[in-house]
Structures are given as C-alpha cells and as structure tokens.
Write an enzyme that holds these catalytic residues in place. Structure first.
Site, PDB file in Angstrom:
ATOM      1  N   MET A  37       3.662   2.960  -5.404  1.00  0.00           N
ATOM      2  CA  MET A  37       2.901   3.827  -6.299  1.00  0.00           C
ATOM      3  C   MET A  37       1.542   3.217  -6.650  1.00  0.00           C
ATOM      4  O   MET A  37       0.513   3.894  -6.569  1.00  0.00           O
ATOM      5  CB  MET A  37       3.695   4.099  -7.582  1.00  0.00           C
ATOM      6  CG  MET A  37       2.958   5.001  -8.565  1.00  0.00           C
ATOM      7  SD  MET A  37       3.959   5.560  -9.965  1.00  0.00           S
ATOM      8  CE  MET A  37       4.364   3.998 -10.766  1.00  0.00           C
ATOM      9  N   HIS A  53       0.804  -1.224   0.000  1.00  0.00           N
ATOM     10  CA  HIS A  53       0.000   0.000   0.000  1.00  0.00           C
ATOM     11  C   HIS A  53       0.837   1.275   0.000  1.00  0.00           C
ATOM     12  O   HIS A  53       0.305   2.357  -0.242  1.00  0.00           O
ATOM     13  CB  HIS A  53      -0.931   0.014   1.219  1.00  0.00           C
ATOM     14  CG  HIS A  53      -0.243   0.299   2.513  1.00  0.00           C
ATOM     15  ND1 HIS A  53       0.551  -0.634   3.147  1.00  0.00           N
ATOM     16  CD2 HIS A  53      -0.204   1.408   3.296  1.00  0.00           C
ATOM     17  CE1 HIS A  53       1.031  -0.121   4.264  1.00  0.00           C
ATOM     18  NE2 HIS A  53       0.588   1.117   4.376  1.00  0.00           N
ATOM     19  N   HIS A  64      12.504   5.761 -13.312  1.00  0.00           N
ATOM     20  CA  HIS A  64      12.107   5.493 -14.686  1.00  0.00           C
ATOM     21  C   HIS A  64      11.983   6.800 -15.457  1.00  0.00           C
ATOM     22  O   HIS A  64      12.188   7.882 -14.917  1.00  0.00           O
ATOM     23  CB  HIS A  64      10.807   4.687 -14.703  1.00  0.00           C
ATOM     24  CG  HIS A  64      10.969   3.294 -14.190  1.00  0.00           C
ATOM     25  ND1 HIS A  64      10.266   2.799 -13.106  1.00  0.00           N
ATOM     26  CD2 HIS A  64      11.776   2.272 -14.591  1.00  0.00           C
ATOM     27  CE1 HIS A  64      10.618   1.542 -12.872  1.00  0.00           C
ATOM     28  NE2 HIS A  64      11.534   1.210 -13.752  1.00  0.00           N
ATOM     29  N   SER A  92       3.324  -6.949 -14.773  1.00  0.00           N
ATOM     30  CA  SER A  92       4.107  -5.961 -15.504  1.00  0.00           C
ATOM     31  C   SER A  92       4.140  -6.323 -16.977  1.00  0.00           C
ATOM     32  O   SER A  92       4.082  -7.505 -17.343  1.00  0.00           O
ATOM     33  CB  SER A  92       5.538  -5.916 -14.948  1.00  0.00           C
ATOM     34  OG  SER A  92       6.389  -5.208 -15.805  1.00  0.00           O
ATOM     35  N   THR A 110       0.812  -1.256 -18.376  1.00  0.00           N
ATOM     36  CA  THR A 110       1.865  -0.644 -19.178  1.00  0.00           C
ATOM     37  C   THR A 110       2.730   0.221 -18.270  1.00  0.00           C
ATOM     38  O   THR A 110       2.637   0.144 -17.044  1.00  0.00           O
ATOM     39  CB  THR A 110       1.242   0.187 -20.321  1.00  0.00           C
ATOM     40  OG1 THR A 110       2.273   0.620 -21.203  1.00  0.00           O
ATOM     41  CG2 THR A 110       0.476   1.385 -19.784  1.00  0.00           C
ATOM     42  N   ASN A 111       3.563   1.092 -18.834  1.00  0.00           N
ATOM     43  CA  ASN A 111       4.418   1.980 -18.035  1.00  0.00           C
ATOM     44  C   ASN A 111       3.561   2.937 -17.220  1.00  0.00           C
ATOM     45  O   ASN A 111       2.740   3.672 -17.778  1.00  0.00           O
ATOM     46  CB  ASN A 111       5.338   2.784 -18.960  1.00  0.00           C
ATOM     47  CG  ASN A 111       6.232   1.902 -19.796  1.00  0.00           C
ATOM     48  OD1 ASN A 111       6.970   1.085 -19.267  1.00  0.00           O
ATOM     49  ND2 ASN A 111       6.151   2.057 -21.104  1.00  0.00           N
TER      50      ASN A 111
END
Length: 323
Positions: free
Chosen positions: A15, A12, A180, A108, A165-166
């Site tokens: 992100m 939690h 990133h 992912s 996705t990203n």
C-alpha cells in the site's frame, strides 16, 4: 532531487510503496527501480548486496515490510521480527556499501509505548513498555530507526526515518479475517448493502479515538522529507531523535469513523455497537508539529479519503483487494 535520479522503491506492491511510486511518477521522476518478491528476496543478504552493487541506485525508499493484524502478529511473532530485521539490515547496509547517501526508512506508530502520553511525540520512543501483541514487529521497526541513526553517526550518511499513523487507501488489504479497521468496515458495509441487511454491528462502544491518514498523503510526506535540505532536516531533528511522525494531527471517535464509512458506502440500515467487545486504548494520536514546521501537512480529509478508498475497492478484483 534530480528527476532522472535512479530511485529504488523497496516494497512497491504494498500500500505505501505503491503510493510512493504513484507520487514519484506524478512529480516527474522517470527512473524508478522496482523488484517483485520473486525477482529479489530482500531477506537474502547476498541477493540484496548483488542487486545494489549492479544497479547504480542513488536514492532508496525502504517501504518493504512483513505486516499483519493482531492475530497474525500473535501467531507468527518470530516471522515478524526476523523478516523485518533482515529486510532492513540487508537494504540499509547494502545501500551503505554501494555508497548511497540518501535513504528513507518507513516505520510505524507501534514503536511508541502502549501508554504513551497523547498525542505521541517523537521523544516518547523507548520511554515505556510496548503493546505486547505486536512487540516483535515494533522492536524491528525501532531497530530500523537506530540503524539509520547509527550509519549517519558513524559514516555521515543521510538516512532518514518517518513514522506514519494508521494508513488506508488503494492497495490496502480487505481480507475478511486479517484486515485493519478501515478496509474491514468498507467491506462489511459494502456487503451489508448488497445483501440488503438492515443492521451492521460494530465492536466496542465507539468512544475510542483514532487518527487516520490517506496513503497518498503519506507518500507525499515521504518524498517531502527525502527532499528536505540538510539544514532544514537537521534543524528539526537530533542525531539520536531523528525519526519524524507523519499524520493528519486530527483524530475522530470510532463511532464517527463507522458512521462516515456507512455514509460513503451508501448503507442505509442501522448501526449498533457491541459494548461487550473490547475498545482498546482510549486514544492514539500522533504529534506532527515537527513535520508541520518542515513545511508539510496532510490535504486529504477523512471522508474524501474514504471515498477514494471505496472506489478503489469497487474497481479492483477480489484477489488484489485481499493481497
């Protein structure tokens, strides 16, 4: 899902996990269970089993994971595969032993082959070689999908998987060395603006295309998939192809991304691209038709999402931004 259901969100503080908690609270859910890493070590099987045995949990969002960029994945491959496998195995098996019927596993896009046909459909899974730099992490995420599928087949559980996705947004990692692309760009342009720099240099040609999704959209999609009726979910999935891609379905060039970040931050200098640096894959886009057919699509456009991410960056202390 009943609004007073006891819902455990693993991870939690990350992100994605923090976004799921925000979305659940905004939707009226009142019984959300969380534990910090110090309170519950998810790699400790006994601790996880004891937690599930005593907490009377009804639904699980499995967003906990060890994550990192290319350098971290290359440097600590054993850590990435071991910790992620342990977290997933412990939580999924403990949920089963506690007779929890509903669980959502978050994976992912790196599960797909390095040279997968674009856009990447769910059927591309296990059809080719993975990207070597993050293969241990990807293998762990593939195992998570197969764990869910296997418990569904053998024990008739309803364990579902979503592959984002990203992602970017609040609680992202803005560390100067291991963040990133979007948080790295936000920080670089912000610092360039503060320093009065006349130029920012971006790596590569700017031609590769990438897809990005605001994390609150991802959280909304996760809750949507968790709450889908069995009929709708099974109509759009298969027992051995149960995971669902989550993305905007829209990509942009890295040049467009860089220019949009500069606009959002308010950097007025020039932007140059260092073509001596590598570009990476020419395109990475998720096929999201299955999720769209199940009634969900993204709502936060790139410029709006970047503005929200930048405001979060400005409003939070450095130690939280680099967590």
């Amino acid at each position: 899902m009943e609004l007073n259901s006891r819902i455990y969100v693993a991870g939690h503080r990350g992100m994605v996990g923090s976004a799921i908690v925000r979305q659940l609270k905004a939707s009226g859910y009142t019984n959300i269970i969380t534990r910090t890493r110090n309170e519950l070590d998810l790699t400790n099987q006994k601790a996880v089993f004891d937690f599930f045995r005593t907490e009377n949990i009804e639904k699980v969002y499995l967003a906990a994971a060890k994550v990192g960029g290319i350098v971290a994945n290359n440097t600590y491959p054993a850590d990435f595969i071991y910790e992620n496998l342990m977290i997933q195995c412990n939580i999924i098996h403990a949920a089963h032993l506690a007779d929890i019927q509903k669980l959502l596993f978050l994976g992912s896009s790196c599960i797909y082959p390095k040279l997968a046909t674009q856009p990447m459909a769910e059927s591309a899974l296990l059809t080719g070689e993975l990207e070597p730099t993050n293969e241990p992490y990807a293998v762990a995420k593939i195992a998570g999908i197969k764990l869910c599928e296997s418990y569904n087949r053998q024990f008739c559980r309803d364990y579902r998987s979503v592959m984002p996705t990203n992602l970017y947004g609040p609680n992202d990692n803005f560390h100067p060395e291991n963040s990133h692309v979007i948080p790295a760009l936000i920080r670089r342009f912000h610092e360039a603006k503060l320093n009065g720099d006349k130029e920012v240099v971006a790596w590569g040609s700017g031609k590769p295309m990438r897809e990005f999704l605001y994390v609150d959209d991802m959280a909304d999609a996760s809750i949507h998939v968790m709450n889908l009726s069995n009929e709708v979910y099974k109509e759009n999935t298969q027992p051995m192809l149960s995971h669902i891609n989550v993305g905007s379905g829209i990509d942009c060039t890295i040049r467009e991304l860089v220019e949009t970040v500069a606009k959002v931050v308010g950097f007025e200098g020039s932007i140059n691209f260092d073509v001596s640096k590598p570009d990476g894959a020419p395109r990475k886009l998720m096929e999201v038709a299955r999720l769209n057919d199940m009634g969900w699509s993204s709502t936060v456009g790139l410029e709006k999402g970047l503005s929200l991410a930048y405001q979060w960056y400005l409003n939070n202390p450095l130690d939280l931004r680099e967590a």
